[in-house]
Design an enzyme around this catalytic site. Structure first.
Site, mmCIF file in Angstrom:
data_model
loop_
_atom_site.group_PDB
_atom_site.id
_atom_site.type_symbol
_atom_site.label_atom_id
_atom_site.label_comp_id
_atom_site.label_asym_id
_atom_site.label_seq_id
_atom_site.Cartn_x
_atom_site.Cartn_y
_atom_site.Cartn_z
ATOM 1 N N SER A 208 0.849 -1.183 0.000
ATOM 2 C CA SER A 208 0.000 0.000 0.000
ATOM 3 C C SER A 208 0.888 1.237 0.000
ATOM 4 O O SER A 208 2.065 1.168 -0.384
ATOM 5 C CB SER A 208 -0.944 -0.021 1.215
ATOM 6 O OG SER A 208 -1.935 0.987 1.089
ATOM 7 N N ASN A 209 0.351 2.375 0.417
ATOM 8 C CA ASN A 209 1.124 3.617 0.456
ATOM 9 C C ASN A 209 0.644 4.475 1.619
ATOM 10 O O ASN A 209 -0.216 4.055 2.390
ATOM 11 C CB ASN A 209 1.017 4.367 -0.879
ATOM 12 C CG ASN A 209 -0.421 4.648 -1.262
ATOM 13 O OD1 ASN A 209 -1.112 5.418 -0.607
ATOM 14 N ND2 ASN A 209 -0.900 4.002 -2.332
ATOM 15 N N HIS A 210 1.182 5.675 1.738
ATOM 16 C CA HIS A 210 0.934 6.508 2.922
ATOM 17 C C HIS A 210 -0.296 7.412 2.806
ATOM 18 O O HIS A 210 -0.536 8.231 3.695
ATOM 19 C CB HIS A 210 2.158 7.390 3.200
ATOM 20 C CG HIS A 210 3.397 6.613 3.523
ATOM 21 N ND1 HIS A 210 3.506 5.854 4.662
ATOM 22 C CD2 HIS A 210 4.572 6.481 2.849
ATOM 23 C CE1 HIS A 210 4.704 5.293 4.696
ATOM 24 N NE2 HIS A 210 5.362 5.646 3.609
#
Length: 396
Positions: A208-210
């Site tokens: 995923s990412n931030h």
């Protein structure tokens, strides 16, 4: 200008509470119906009799009257109000609001209210400028509270600086503007994507990412306030659904692609604000992958470029994209504008302090086929309003 509006006025224990009397009177003169809820300490600065006389309604301070059992329902007051105006708001009350503390009637009403909350801070300049207070105000802004500007001037302590409560006349003007938002996008349907996608590796792990979804959710809220029918296709986020917005939850990039295509077919415009994974595991393990001494290689495949696919099918519809870049920002954004057939791209860089993932502020540049407009560092709610302005022009 406030005829028929229900204003719930919250008064806290500040020396500025004396201004609440004039504020109440001016709200009534402007046509509003006013009810007042006070904290127990507010009574030390201004009497309930004064506020009851000016508001033409009984004052609520405690949850119930111990003598006869009369109950003040915080839920009923929150449902009654079109706007919950807390003026003055002390540093203590602001902190409790930020952290969901409900130890008096004013605060429990805040947690129950579904209407717009407006906060007029009032405190000494050192308290106002303290990092804790500013962080608390930022939290409230993020949750949709309108924080009124504290003007500089002489304070009760004798110091000069920020922290004064905005003058009652100005507060009434701000409340009037709040209700004067025109339904300029009524009849328009806009899809907004927001949040991060989750790409499963196995039943336990994922890529995923931030992204927190803050920018996309702010855009959805701003468009809904202008009367648009808004559908929010949302990836992973902890945010609450903005009022008046229909939300479609998705997990993976493939899920978001399918939902976005389906919703775009019925939309006038789409805003592609989600942080969608560019790659996903080629194979998802059915069981948790066990750790071993051997090196582990994960094969990835490209996901569908949602904005590109919508650009091919858009026809007369409008399409707004986002570009988060770390190098060659403008040239990369301009290339995306052309390649994906966008009408507008919103560029921001991780090199800009206060912009990017998790921040309550953002610094963006609008780029279209003929113009480039760089904005200063602004609250994400204000950036969302600027984007809504541009969408209005696109849809005219």
């Amino acid at each position: 200008m406030l005829k028929g509006k229900h204003i719930l006025l919250g008064v806290t224990g500040s020396i500025a509470a004396y201004k609440a009397a004039m504020l109440c009177r001016l709200l009534r003169v402007a046509g509003a119906e006013v009810k007042v809820v006070m904290t127990p300490t507010a009574k030390e600065f201004i009497t309930p009799v004064t506020m009851a006389t000016l508001s033409k309604n009984p004052i609520a301070v405690e949850f119930y009257n111990p003598e006869n059992g009369d109950w003040h329902s915080h839920i009923a007051m929150g449902e009654w109000a079109d706007c919950y105006l807390i003026a003055p708001a002390t540093a203590n009350t602001i902190a409790k609001m930020a952290y969901g503390i409900a130890d008096n009637l004013l605060l429990t009403t805040y947690l129950s209210a579904r209407c717009q909350t407006v906060v007029a801070p009032a405190m000494d300049c050192d308290m106002f400028c303290h990092e804790a207070t500013q962080e608390n105000l930022a939290k409230l802004r993020e949750r949709g509270c309108l924080i009124l500007e504290s003007p500089e001037g002489e304070l009760a302590s004798g110091l000069m600086g920020k922290g004064r409560m905005m003058e009652p006349e100005q507060i009434v003007e701000e409340i009037g503007r709040l209700f004067a938002v025109q339904q300029t996008l009524a009849g328009k349907r806009v899809m907004v994507t927001a949040g991060a996608t989750i790409e499963a590796i196995d039943p336990v792990r994922y890529i995923s990412n931030h992204s927190t979804g803050k920018m996309g959710y702010a855009i959805a809220e701003a468009l809904a306030k202008r009367g648009a029918e808004v559908v929010l296709v949302s990836g992973k986020t902890a945010l609450a659904t903005p009022q008046g917005v229909r939300r479609v939850d998705v997990l993976s990039a493939e899920d978001m692609y399918e939902a976005a295509v389906a919703e775009f077919e019925q939309s006038d415009c789409a805003v592609m604000c989600a942080a969608v994974a560019d790659y996903t595991p080629a194979v998802v393990a059915e069981q948790k992958i066990k750790k071993s001494d051997a090196e582990f290689t994960l094969t990835l495949r490209k996901t569908k470029d949602i904005a590109f696919e919508l650009g091919k099918m858009k026809g007369a519809r409008k399409l707004v994209g986002f570009a988060l870049e770390t190098n060659d920002e403008q040239s990369n954004a301009e290339e995306k504008l052309r390649k994906k057939n966008l009408d507008l791209i919103v560029l921001n860089s991780l090199r800009d302090k206060g912009a990017g993932f998790g921040c309550d502020t953002n610094k963006v540049t609008f780029i279209d086929a003929s113009h480039r407009e760089e904005l200063p560092l602004l609250a994400k709610s204000e950036v969302a309003e600027r984007i809504a302005d541009r969408i209005e022009k696109l849809l005219k």
